[in-house]
Scaffold this motif. Structure first.
Motif, PDB file in Angstrom:
ATOM      1  N   ASP A 631      25.056  16.525  58.440  1.00  0.00           N
ATOM      2  CA  ASP A 631      26.249  17.122  57.833  1.00  0.00           C
ATOM      3  C   ASP A 631      27.086  17.831  58.886  1.00  0.00           C
ATOM      4  O   ASP A 631      27.897  18.680  58.596  1.00  0.00           O
ATOM      5  N   GLY A 632      26.852  17.479  60.138  1.00  0.00           N
ATOM      6  CA  GLY A 632      27.618  18.122  61.201  1.00  0.00           C
ATOM      7  C   GLY A 632      26.863  19.299  61.784  1.00  0.00           C
ATOM      8  O   GLY A 632      27.083  19.697  62.912  1.00  0.00           O
ATOM      9  N   HIS A 633      25.954  19.879  60.995  1.00  0.00           N
ATOM     10  CA  HIS A 633      25.171  21.004  61.489  1.00  0.00           C
ATOM     11  C   HIS A 633      23.705  20.634  61.608  1.00  0.00           C
ATOM     12  O   HIS A 633      23.095  20.766  62.647  1.00  0.00           O
ATOM     13  N   GLY A 634      23.184  20.163  60.483  1.00  0.00           N
ATOM     14  CA  GLY A 634      21.759  19.873  60.480  1.00  0.00           C
ATOM     15  C   GLY A 634      21.498  18.454  60.035  1.00  0.00           C
ATOM     16  O   GLY A 634      22.407  17.699  59.719  1.00  0.00           O
ATOM     17  N   GLU A 635      20.201  18.115  60.021  1.00  0.00           N
ATOM     18  CA  GLU A 635      19.823  16.775  59.636  1.00  0.00           C
ATOM     19  C   GLU A 635      18.857  16.815  58.466  1.00  0.00           C
ATOM     20  O   GLU A 635      18.142  17.789  58.271  1.00  0.00           O
ATOM     21  N   ALA A 692      20.839  31.349  61.782  1.00  0.00           N
ATOM     22  CA  ALA A 692      21.415  32.488  62.475  1.00  0.00           C
ATOM     23  C   ALA A 692      22.939  32.420  62.496  1.00  0.00           C
ATOM     24  O   ALA A 692      23.617  33.435  62.550  1.00  0.00           O
ATOM     25  N   LYS A 693      23.460  31.176  62.456  1.00  0.00           N
ATOM     26  CA  LYS A 693      24.914  31.038  62.543  1.00  0.00           C
ATOM     27  C   LYS A 693      25.572  31.028  61.172  1.00  0.00           C
ATOM     28  O   LYS A 693      26.792  30.931  61.062  1.00  0.00           O
ATOM     29  N   MET A 694      24.745  31.063  60.116  1.00  0.00           N
ATOM     30  CA  MET A 694      25.330  30.964  58.788  1.00  0.00           C
ATOM     31  C   MET A 694      25.908  32.299  58.358  1.00  0.00           C
ATOM     32  O   MET A 694      25.381  33.351  58.695  1.00  0.00           O
ATOM     33  N   PRO A 695      26.991  32.234  57.603  1.00  0.00           N
ATOM     34  CA  PRO A 695      27.496  33.481  57.053  1.00  0.00           C
ATOM     35  C   PRO A 695      26.489  34.045  56.051  1.00  0.00           C
ATOM     36  O   PRO A 695      25.695  33.301  55.482  1.00  0.00           O
ATOM     37  N   VAL A 696      26.544  35.331  55.880  1.00  0.00           N
ATOM     38  CA  VAL A 696      25.543  35.989  55.034  1.00  0.00           C
ATOM     39  C   VAL A 696      26.210  36.544  53.784  1.00  0.00           C
ATOM     40  O   VAL A 696      27.319  37.069  53.838  1.00  0.00           O
ATOM     41  N   CYS A 697      25.525  36.370  52.669  1.00  0.00           N
ATOM     42  CA  CYS A 697      26.065  36.904  51.417  1.00  0.00           C
ATOM     43  C   CYS A 697      25.017  37.799  50.769  1.00  0.00           C
ATOM     44  O   CYS A 697      23.841  37.459  50.710  1.00  0.00           O
ATOM     45  N   ARG A 720      23.703  32.187  53.787  1.00  0.00           N
ATOM     46  CA  ARG A 720      22.338  32.677  53.721  1.00  0.00           C
ATOM     47  C   ARG A 720      22.380  33.895  52.818  1.00  0.00           C
ATOM     48  O   ARG A 720      23.261  34.766  52.955  1.00  0.00           O
ATOM     49  N   VAL A 721      21.459  33.937  51.864  1.00  0.00           N
ATOM     50  CA  VAL A 721      21.520  35.011  50.870  1.00  0.00           C
ATOM     51  C   VAL A 721      20.566  36.138  51.248  1.00  0.00           C
ATOM     52  O   VAL A 721      19.411  35.889  51.613  1.00  0.00           O
ATOM     53  N   VAL A 722      21.048  37.348  51.173  1.00  0.00           N
ATOM     54  CA  VAL A 722      20.170  38.505  51.401  1.00  0.00           C
ATOM     55  C   VAL A 722      20.267  39.425  50.180  1.00  0.00           C
ATOM     56  O   VAL A 722      21.217  39.338  49.400  1.00  0.00           O
ATOM     57  N   ARG A 784      33.996  32.479  54.313  1.00  0.00           N
ATOM     58  CA  ARG A 784      33.267  31.646  55.266  1.00  0.00           C
ATOM     59  C   ARG A 784      34.163  31.255  56.435  1.00  0.00           C
ATOM     60  O   ARG A 784      33.779  31.291  57.588  1.00  0.00           O
ATOM     61  N   LYS A 785      35.396  30.879  56.081  1.00  0.00           N
ATOM     62  CA  LYS A 785      36.333  30.498  57.140  1.00  0.00           C
ATOM     63  C   LYS A 785      36.558  31.674  58.098  1.00  0.00           C
ATOM     64  O   LYS A 785      36.539  31.520  59.310  1.00  0.00           O
ATOM     65  N   GLY A 786      36.736  32.852  57.482  1.00  0.00           N
ATOM     66  CA  GLY A 786      36.947  34.043  58.305  1.00  0.00           C
ATOM     67  C   GLY A 786      35.718  34.372  59.141  1.00  0.00           C
ATOM     68  O   GLY A 786      35.816  34.680  60.317  1.00  0.00           O
ATOM     69  N   ALA A 787      34.538  34.220  58.508  1.00  0.00           N
ATOM     70  CA  ALA A 787      33.301  34.609  59.166  1.00  0.00           C
ATOM     71  C   ALA A 787      32.968  33.682  60.317  1.00  0.00           C
ATOM     72  O   ALA A 787      32.478  34.093  61.358  1.00  0.00           O
ATOM     73  N   VAL A 788      33.237  32.401  60.111  1.00  0.00           N
ATOM     74  CA  VAL A 788      32.864  31.431  61.128  1.00  0.00           C
ATOM     75  C   VAL A 788      33.858  31.461  62.280  1.00  0.00           C
ATOM     76  O   VAL A 788      33.497  31.328  63.428  1.00  0.00           O
ATOM     77  N   ALA A 789      35.130  31.704  61.927  1.00  0.00           N
ATOM     78  CA  ALA A 789      36.160  31.653  62.959  1.00  0.00           C
ATOM     79  C   ALA A 789      36.082  32.837  63.909  1.00  0.00           C
ATOM     80  O   ALA A 789      35.389  33.774  63.687  1.00  0.00           O
TER      81      ALA A 789
END
Lengths: 789, 148
Positions: A631-635, A692-697, A720-722, A784-789
């Protein structure tokens, strides 16, 4: 070339068999003129045929024998026993060579010069190889030893093959009837088993016979260069012909049916397409035009494309002529799209009417070409660019007698429509189609297209409804690129392979049917001729029926076909997955599969892939196939039973509920296919790249609604849910809205407050109704867009 | 040449058909109607996985009102192979198969327009004469009718 060689061998062998008696008789009486002629014809034919192949020894021998015999025939030389011996020795040697050619072994170097010298008057006598007629038997001997190397072929009269085919078709029908009777009666299980065996054998026989009738296109295409060469000379054109019959086979009856149309199109291309050399130079092209004829196969359709790089079709002139001939009105003519204008070429009375030349005007117009192609169950399409050339595409079914068809029901009677013309089926419950009644007529609006709609009941005089009702199914028929229309029928039943039988003339004359077949219950059914139905309903395809050009373009842009990979899952269901997410297909041993973890994993090379697709079926023994997805990130890996094909899903996809494992179902090549929701697959496997690179919610874990309802959505959006207690820095938090005044920080960069009521805005626009899925996704996406950018 | 004839009843009249042209006599099952076909085409039927075009003989001869390709069940019919296709001609009944008692003779009386078009002549059978029908003429009539 192999086929040609086979023919050469077969022909030579036949002649040689027939020659046996002649040789003996000639030996007895060298003056016998009739025998001499027969032997002369043989060496002459062998010599001629050698020209096509690279057999220098064979050519030298037969040439020498021919020369000597020609002298005898012209009376310059008296036949004497020495000459007879010499000729016979050569024939023996030819037989031996043929045997070697047939067995595929290289021709042994023999000293043929002695044989040739012996032909000269007074030449040394030669010992005939092996004496007597042992040598003539050599081919047979060689065949038995070389049978494994080269498959022998026999010639069969075409009529015999046709009657075999029809007998087999009848057998299939008789089988169907027996099956029906068996299922109605109580029979022993043994009887059923032997019947099943019989059915399986019959299926094999049918396939073999069908293959027997198949012919390669090479012989059909072989004439083209000659036709083009003669024509080019006559018309003073320079044409380079590029022929590619591909590896395509077609039913011989269909080949016969398209022979004339194909030649007509080729002649047209040279005559009207490719310009004279001077005109080509002036247009900045090379003097020599290129005409290419190539064939390819996809599914059970064969496509033949005839392309030239000539001047193209002058759409305006075509339209002008059509207007002059009264085929289209002046107003329609003015704004007519090019594709539609090309279709005018097929109108009777228009084709090349005032530019009939000796070449293309041989009494066949493009209307006849189209009629012939349609008779073979095919379609024809034209595309052309002014100044750059024209391409004409014929699409043909591979076999005539067994045709994939769609069965439908109208007023209690079952009919069939050839699959080749069916573009799409729209079921009544589907949205996106609107019917507009116009007086007695009806138009279907579908995906930006305005399709004339024909009520089958009305055309056939069955049923009373004048216009299609909202609850009937629509079959969208594509006669060619531009001529689409919809047939409203009571019900669409099934896709079936039908054994099509020709109609008697009395029924054919009705003009609505193109064949008949038998249903499993033994009842005859009529196959509808879609083109005739449109004509009978008075549909005028020269009228634009496309919404408007811009709309059409927009539609084309927004809905390209979806490339998918077809496979069967372990549960044996037919599924598809978007081609984009498939990295490659791999096999791995069952031993490398770990089912004790959740999700199950496979070790491939040095990668560990989480696996999906294991539910619902047993893992086959031995190697397991998986689709390696990314999916561009993982397999992730998707376990499949069998990878089938790559296809394009261009029909409507019947969407499932959002978030299902199956995105929807659609028809691919006439079969219903489930499209795997790759998004869901990755989401449930939780393999979305590096955590580690995923945004956290942050979600309140105490509230079951958040855990059960919201969490899957949040995770599928790539978070990633916390929990509330976790120390991790959160990019986003969802929390129940206690009201504007009571809100406390939810320990996140952004907080979305969820309220229980759909109405209102919760006071300040920062809260969202908890079931407003779109708003939730929008929030997740924005952060997500904000967090990743 | 003495013909073998099939004696059948068509539209209430007893007539003779040449036996050498008749493939078989069948009891028609359910017919598949052919929408928009002329009235004389009763529909399609099957015989041992062959598709038969069933012609309502009475209608074809203009002796019965149009029954418009109605489907339904058809009763008895004689099967004729014509031009590579199988046709079934409906008859009321088949009475007999026998040797004609004499040669085919030209018609000596007018027999009516419908019969006239399909008659080959008359033929003696013992005491009486029967009209000898040419089934191919009848089928040909159907083939041509559609075109005009």
């Amino acid at each position: 070339m192999d086929e040609l060689l086979g023919e050469f061998i077969a022909e030579t062998r036949e002649m040689m068999d027939a020659l046996q008696g002649e040789i003996v008789a000639w030996e007895a009486d060298p003056a016998d003129r009739a025998r001499l002629d027969a032997i002369f014809r043989f060496v002459h034919t062998v010599k001629g045929n050698c020209g096509f192949f690279d057999f220098p020894q064979l050519a030298a021998l037969s040439h020498a024998a021919e020369d000597a015999l020609a002298d005898v025939r012209s009376g310059q030389r008296k036949p004497d026993p020495a000459l007879v011996d010499a000729v016979l020795a050569i024939i023996d040697r030819v037989a031996a060579m043929m045997a070697m050619i047939e067995a595929g072994t290289p021709i042994e170097d023999g000293d043929d010069s002695a044989l040739i010298d012996a032909l000269a008057p007074g030449g040394a006598t030669v010992e005939r190889a092996d004496e007597g007629n042992a040598a003539l038997n050599a081919p047979q001997a060689a065949v038995s030893s070389g049978a494994a190397a080269a498959q022998r072929s026999v010639r069969i009269p075409v009529g015999l093959m046709d009657s075999l085919m029809s007998a087999v078709s009848d057998m299939v029908l008789a089988r169907n009837e027996t099956a029906r009777r068996l299922s109605a009666a109580e029979v022993q299980p043994e009887a059923r088993t032997s019947f099943d065996r019989l059915s399986a054998i019959l299926a094999d026989v049918r396939e073999h016979v069908t293959r027997m009738r198949m012919q390669r296109l090479d012989p059909l295409f072989r004439n083209i260069p000659r036709v083009v060469r003669d024509l080019a000379q006559e018309l003073d054109r320079q044409v380079l012909v590029d022929i590619d019959p591909g590896d395509v086979e077609l039913d011989r009856e269909i080949i016969e049916m398209i022979r004339d149309p194909l030649m007509h199109i080729v002649r047209n291309a040279v005559d009207h397409g490719i310009e004279p050399p001077s005109a080509r130079l002036a247009a900045g092209k090379r003097e020599t035009g290129i005409l290419s004829v190539c064939a390819s196969q996809s599914g059970n359709q064969v496509e033949i494309q005839i392309t030239d790089d000539g001047k193209g079709i002058d759409a305006e002139r075509l339209v002008a002529r059509a207007v002059a001939a009264g085929i289209v009105g002046e107003a329609e003519g003015r704004g007519m799209p090019r594709e539609m204008a090309f279709a005018l070429m097929f109108e009777p009375g228009l084709s090349t009417a005032h530019s009939v030349t000796a070449v293309s005007g041989r009494g066949v117009g493009m209307d006849v070409v189209r009629a012939n192609v349609e008779k073979a169950g095919g379609t024809i399409a034209i595309s052309s660019t002014p100044g750059a050339g024209t391409a004409i595409t014929l699409r043909l079914p591979m076999t005539l007698s067994i045709m994939p068809a769609l069965t439908i029901r109208q007023a209690g009677q079952t009919f069939a429509i050839p699959r080749a013309v069916v573009e799409e089926i729209i079921r009544p419950e589907e949205l996106g189609v609107a019917l507009t009644e116009l007086g007695q007529g009806c138009i279907a609006h579908h995906r930006g297209m305005r399709l004339p709609c024909v009520a089958l009941g009305e055309v056939l005089g069955l049923g009373n409804s004048s216009a299609p009702r909202g609850d009937s199914a629509l079959v969208i028929v594509k006669l060619n690129q531009t001529d689409h229309f919809a047939i409203a029928v009571d019900r669409v039943l099934d896709h079936q392979e039908l054994v099509v039988k020709p109609l008697s003339r009395a029924v054919l004359n009705v003009g609505l049917y193109c064949g008949s077949s038998l249903l499993d219950d033994g009842q005859p059914l009529l196959m509808l001729d879609a083109g005739s139905i449109a004509r009978a309903a008075g549909i005028d395809f020269t009228q634009p029926h496309v919404g408007d050009a811009a709309e059409e373009r927009g539609h084309a842009h927004s809905r390209p076909g979806l490339p998918v990979m077809l496979f069967t899952g372990l549960d044996r269901r037919l599924r598809a997955i978007r081609m984009d997410v498939v990295r490659r297909v791999e096999t791995f041993s069952r031993a490398d599969l770990r089912r004790d973890v959740d999700p199950p994993q496979a070790v491939i090379g040095d990668a560990i892939l989480p696996l999906a697709g294991l539910e619902g079926g047993r893992i086959p023994r031995g190697d397991v196939s998986i689709l390696r997805l990314h999916d561009g990130h993982g397999e992730a890996g998707l376990v499949v039973r069998e990878v089938l094909d790559i296809a394009t899903m261009d029909g409507e996809i019947a969407r499932s509920r959002p978030g299902s494992a199956i995105e929807g179902t659609a028809m691919v090549n006439g079969r219903s296919v489930e499209l795997v929701n790759a998004y869901h697959l990755f989401a449930t496997l939780g393999c979305v790249g590096d955590p580690a690179k995923m945004p956290v919610c942050r979600l309140p874990e105490s509230d079951p609604w958040f855990a059960n309802f919201l969490r899957p959505l949040v995770e599928s959006a790539g978070y990633r849910v916390v929990g509330e207690g976790d120390a991790d820095k959160a990019d986003l938090a969802f929390a129940p809205d206690p009201g504007v005044k009571k809100r406390k920080s939810a320990k996140a960069a952004n907080t979305v407050w969820l309220r229980d009521t759909a109405d209102g805005e919760g006071g300040d626009g920062r809260s969202v109704y908890r079931y407003d899925r779109l708003a939730l996704l929008a929030a997740l996406h924005a952060v997500r867009k904000g967090a990743v950018a | 040449m003495i013909l073998t004839i099939v004696v059948a009843t068509i539209a209430g009249s007893e007539v003779a058909l040449p036996a050498d042209r008749i493939d078989c006599v069948i009891e028609l099952g359910a017919l598949t109607p052919v929408p928009r076909a002329p009235a004389a085409i009763a529909g399609l039927a099957t015989l041992r996985s062959r598709v038969l075009t069933v012609i309502d003989t009475s209608v074809a001869l203009g002796l019965a009102p149009d029954r418009t390709s109605s489907g339904g069940t058809g009763g008895k019919a004689v099967v004729i192979r014509h031009g590579g296709h199988d046709y079934a001609l409906c008859v009321d009944a088949v009475r007999d198969v026998k040797q004609a008692a004499g040669e085919v003779e030209p018609l000596s009386v007018p027999v009516g327009d419908g019969w006239q078009r399909v008659a080959r002549g008359m033929i003696a059978t013992g005491a009486s004469h029967l009209l000898l029908i040419d089934p191919d003429k009848l089928i040909k009539m159907q083939e041509l009718e559609m075109i005009t």
